[in-house]
Write a protein that holds these residues in place. Structure first.
Motif, PDB file in Angstrom:
ATOM      1  N   UNK A 283      12.802  10.206  -0.751  1.00 55.21           N
ATOM      2  CA  UNK A 283      13.126  10.752   0.518  1.00 55.21           C
ATOM      3  C   UNK A 283      12.865  12.312   0.520  1.00 55.21           C
ATOM      4  N   UNK A 284      12.549  12.836  -0.243  1.00 55.64           N
ATOM      5  CA  UNK A 284      12.343  14.286  -0.366  1.00 55.64           C
ATOM      6  C   UNK A 284      10.816  14.718  -0.823  1.00 55.64           C
ATOM      7  N   UNK A 285      10.424  14.814  -2.008  1.00 55.54           N
ATOM      8  CA  UNK A 285       9.253  15.308  -2.269  1.00 55.54           C
ATOM      9  C   UNK A 285       7.965  14.697  -1.783  1.00 55.54           C
ATOM     10  N   UNK A 286       8.020  13.364  -1.786  1.00 53.54           N
ATOM     11  CA  UNK A 286       6.933  12.905  -1.051  1.00 53.54           C
ATOM     12  C   UNK A 286       6.758  13.043   0.221  1.00 53.54           C
ATOM     13  N   UNK A 287       8.008  12.977   0.866  1.00 54.81           N
ATOM     14  CA  UNK A 287       8.354  13.026   2.330  1.00 54.81           C
ATOM     15  C   UNK A 287       7.712  14.564   2.856  1.00 54.81           C
ATOM     16  N   UNK A 288       8.196  15.530   2.294  1.00 56.23           N
ATOM     17  CA  UNK A 288       8.208  16.923   2.800  1.00 56.23           C
ATOM     18  C   UNK A 288       7.094  17.459   1.822  1.00 56.23           C
TER      19      UNK A 288
ATOM     20  N   UNK B 140      19.273  16.091   3.402  1.00 61.32           N
ATOM     21  CA  UNK B 140      18.146  16.678   3.504  1.00 61.32           C
ATOM     22  C   UNK B 140      17.345  16.619   4.637  1.00 61.32           C
ATOM     23  N   UNK B 141      17.428  15.326   5.285  1.00 59.58           N
ATOM     24  CA  UNK B 141      16.718  15.443   6.796  1.00 59.58           C
ATOM     25  C   UNK B 141      17.240  16.333   7.902  1.00 59.58           C
ATOM     26  N   UNK B 142      18.505  16.516   7.873  1.00 56.43           N
ATOM     27  CA  UNK B 142      18.837  17.562   8.996  1.00 56.43           C
ATOM     28  C   UNK B 142      18.569  18.719   8.426  1.00 56.43           C
ATOM     29  N   UNK B 143      18.391  19.174   7.173  1.00 58.43           N
ATOM     30  CA  UNK B 143      18.344  20.677   6.738  1.00 58.43           C
ATOM     31  C   UNK B 143      16.957  20.765   6.921  1.00 58.43           C
ATOM     32  N   UNK B 144      16.024  19.833   6.650  1.00 55.72           N
ATOM     33  CA  UNK B 144      14.663  20.040   6.759  1.00 55.72           C
ATOM     34  C   UNK B 144      14.197  20.160   8.452  1.00 55.72           C
ATOM     35  N   UNK B 145      14.841  19.342   9.031  1.00 54.89           N
ATOM     36  CA  UNK B 145      14.636  19.611  10.536  1.00 54.89           C
ATOM     37  C   UNK B 145      14.908  20.776  11.075  1.00 54.89           C
ATOM     38  N   UNK B 146      16.227  21.393  10.537  1.00 53.35           N
ATOM     39  CA  UNK B 146      16.562  22.782  10.905  1.00 53.35           C
ATOM     40  C   UNK B 146      15.730  23.937  10.280  1.00 53.35           C
ATOM     41  N   UNK B 147      15.377  23.649   9.184  1.00 55.48           N
ATOM     42  CA  UNK B 147      14.237  24.627   8.486  1.00 55.48           C
ATOM     43  C   UNK B 147      12.924  24.764   9.506  1.00 55.48           C
ATOM     44  N   UNK B 148      12.530  23.597   9.624  1.00 47.03           N
ATOM     45  CA  UNK B 148      11.028  23.646  10.615  1.00 47.03           C
ATOM     46  C   UNK B 148      11.409  24.388  11.690  1.00 47.03           C
TER      47      UNK B 148
ATOM     48  N   UNK C  59       6.442  26.703   7.836  1.00 48.01           N
ATOM     49  CA  UNK C  59       7.585  26.045   7.326  1.00 48.01           C
ATOM     50  C   UNK C  59       7.727  26.516   5.669  1.00 48.01           C
ATOM     51  N   UNK C  60       8.694  26.981   5.154  1.00 50.96           N
ATOM     52  CA  UNK C  60       8.735  27.125   3.915  1.00 50.96           C
ATOM     53  C   UNK C  60       8.848  26.020   2.932  1.00 50.96           C
ATOM     54  N   UNK C  61       8.429  26.068   1.956  1.00 53.09           N
ATOM     55  CA  UNK C  61       8.516  24.800   1.120  1.00 53.09           C
ATOM     56  C   UNK C  61      10.017  24.884   0.398  1.00 53.09           C
ATOM     57  N   UNK C  62      10.275  23.496   0.473  1.00 53.67           N
ATOM     58  CA  UNK C  62      11.706  23.540   0.129  1.00 53.67           C
ATOM     59  C   UNK C  62      12.121  22.742  -1.110  1.00 53.67           C
ATOM     60  N   UNK C  63      13.098  23.537  -1.679  1.00 51.18           N
ATOM     61  CA  UNK C  63      13.598  23.128  -3.403  1.00 51.18           C
ATOM     62  C   UNK C  63      15.128  22.733  -3.136  1.00 51.18           C
ATOM     63  N   UNK C  64      15.346  21.950  -3.927  1.00 48.93           N
ATOM     64  CA  UNK C  64      16.745  21.494  -4.231  1.00 48.93           C
ATOM     65  C   UNK C  64      16.873  21.542  -5.706  1.00 48.93           C
ATOM     66  N   UNK C  65      18.280  21.881  -5.901  1.00 48.81           N
ATOM     67  CA  UNK C  65      18.781  21.826  -7.411  1.00 48.81           C
ATOM     68  C   UNK C  65      19.851  20.759  -7.781  1.00 48.81           C
TER      69      UNK C  65
END
Ligand SMILES: *Cc1c(COP(=O)(O)O)cnc(C)c1O
Length: 435
Positions: A49-54, A263-271, A281-287
């Motif tokens: 849902x995250x690293x392969x997707x974005x 993550x999906x809404x965050x990625x949408x907003x980031x974009x 679009x910056x590369x996204x990192x989560x911790x």
């Protein structure tokens, strides 16, 4: 809850295919038990849902939740990054040969010797958390003839709705750099102009045990406002954005949200925001910390003294307590559990489960329901203790820190052995003048 690795059959709790009463008999109690399968499932969910997707996305596991050599080995094998906050966590990573470039170094007061250790090891990122840190990093870079990638941690000024001790994003916080124009922008400029530092992006972490998205999005908006200012004033691009951790987990009856919920809404907003600013679009990192390990862990205890305070309460004591789980005393955390050897008997009695430490606050479970037949020698399992249990354990009352067993589809083995009394006192020495 984590039904897939937890199973109740033959009146007994099984965890990742292992009979927990047998684990208690074989390894002794108190005992932390970690499910390999559950950790792996979480990492796979993140992958899908995250690293392969974005493109460019990565996860940096927040080590503080549970930091052991075997845990790092799993993350190493799975290709994840790690977030460390101390020389000790870094040392543990170095010990298992964790790839340096996949290590990110966080912390609000990194010591000069820790910065030296991180730079000499060649960590992938240092998350800058203050002005004075810059010179320390530069000096270390000079010593080792290296350049260092820098993310700057901001304090977005957003109050997430969670326990006050784990809110980190509000303005009055010891973490991050406050977003006052005359404080923040000179720090960015200083990093941009340094011969030793490479500015790669911005970092935030708004708190822990979050179940809603609004605060995340709000904080990201603040972060991107500053990314816009950085672009405008210094023509520099924020290439990476670290959203931090804090994804909520199930302790009792909270409903765990999938990572994609956040993550999906965050990625949408980031974009969207990157488009408006005119940067890639910056590369996204989560911790994520607890969301990877909390539900993968249970703790097994043996029940000892049982005390009935007439008309008030029944106390059931176990052979561990606040030394292996401080979160109840520290955060009034609520847990759930089961009598592992009476797992299908009707829980019809409400009790307080307390530990063996000399504090009245040494409670493990409040208002916990047990079958009336509960007695000394029964095994109690508490759920969702994989995060901030072992990692916050202490030797209070000179009780040994319990060991950790890893289980995987019916197999089990130590990942951390229990401390011995000898190990508790191994650094004790007599001052010369007492002899
Ligand atoms: C604690 C922390 C995390 C992890 O939080 P969890 O609630 O365990 O996911 C991530 N990033 C930073 C900077 C932290 O301090």
């Amino acid at each position: 809850m984590n039904q897939n690795v937890r199973e109740i059959k033959n009146n007994t709790l099984y965890f990742d295919g292992c009979d927990t009463t047998k684990l208690a008999a074989t390894y002794g109690t108190p005992l932390y038990v970690m499910s390999y399968t559950d950790i792996k499932n979480r990492l796979e969910e993140l992958k899908r849902d995250f690293t392969d997707r974005y493109p460019g996305a990565r996860i940096a596991y927040a080590s503080k939740a549970f930091c052991t050599e075997a845990m790092y080995e799993i993350l190493k094998q799975e290709g994840a990054c790690i977030d460390v906050v101390s020389g000790g966590e870094l040392y543990t990573a170095q010990k298992v040969g964790f790839p340096a470039e996949r290590v990110e170094f966080n912390g609000n007061n990194k010591l000069p010797k820790e910065i030296d250790q991180a730079v000499s090891f060649g960590v992938g990122r240092i998350i800058l958390d203050g002005l004075q840190e810059i010179e320390l990093i530069e000096e270390a870079c000079k010593r080792y003839a290296k350049k260092m990638n820098i993310m700057i941690r901001i304090t977005p000024g957003v109050a997430a709705s969670t326990h006050d001790y784990i809110v980190t994003g509000k303005k009055d916080s010891k973490f991050g750099i406050p977003l006052d124009e005359d404080v923040f922008m000179p720090i960015v400029k200083r990093v941009l102009e340094s011969d030793y530092l490479t500015f790669v992006g911005l970092h935030m972490h708004i708190g822990s045990q979050l179940f809603e998205n609004e605060a995340f999005i709000e904080a990201l908006d603040v972060l991107m406002d500053w990314a816009a200012k950085i672009k405008e004033e210094y023509d520099a691009d924020v290439k990476e954005v670290n959203f931090g951790g804090g994804f909520g987990v199930t302790y009792t009856n909270e409903e765990r949200k999938p990572y994609s919920f956040f993550l999906d809404p965050l990625m949408k907003r980031l974009k969207q925001r990157a488009g408006e600013i005119g940067i890639e679009v910056p590369a996204a990192v989560i911790e994520p910390g607890r969301s990877i390990v909390a539900e993968a862990g249970i703790t097994l205890y043996t029940i000892g003294q049982i005390k009935e305070i007439k008309g008030l309460r029944k106390y059931i004591s176990v052979d561990g307590g606040m030394g292996d789980n401080i979160r109840v005393a520290l955060y009034q955390a609520q847990y759930d559990g089961v009598i592992a050897n009476k797992a299908q008997e009707t829980p019809d009695e409400t009790v307080t489960v307390c530990g063996k430490y000399c504090e009245s606050g040494d409670i493990i479970l409040n208002d916990f329901k047990v079958p009336g037949s509960v007695q000394m020698g029964d095994i109690l399992a508490t759920y969702s203790t994989g995060a901030y249990g072992y990692s916050m354990a202490s030797n209070y009352n000179n009780n040994p820190i319990p060991g950790v067993v890893m289980v995987k589809e019916g197999q089990s083995d130590w990942m951390v052995k229990p401390q011995s009394y000898e190990q508790i006192v191994q650094n004790n020495v007599m001052p010369q003048f007492l002899a």
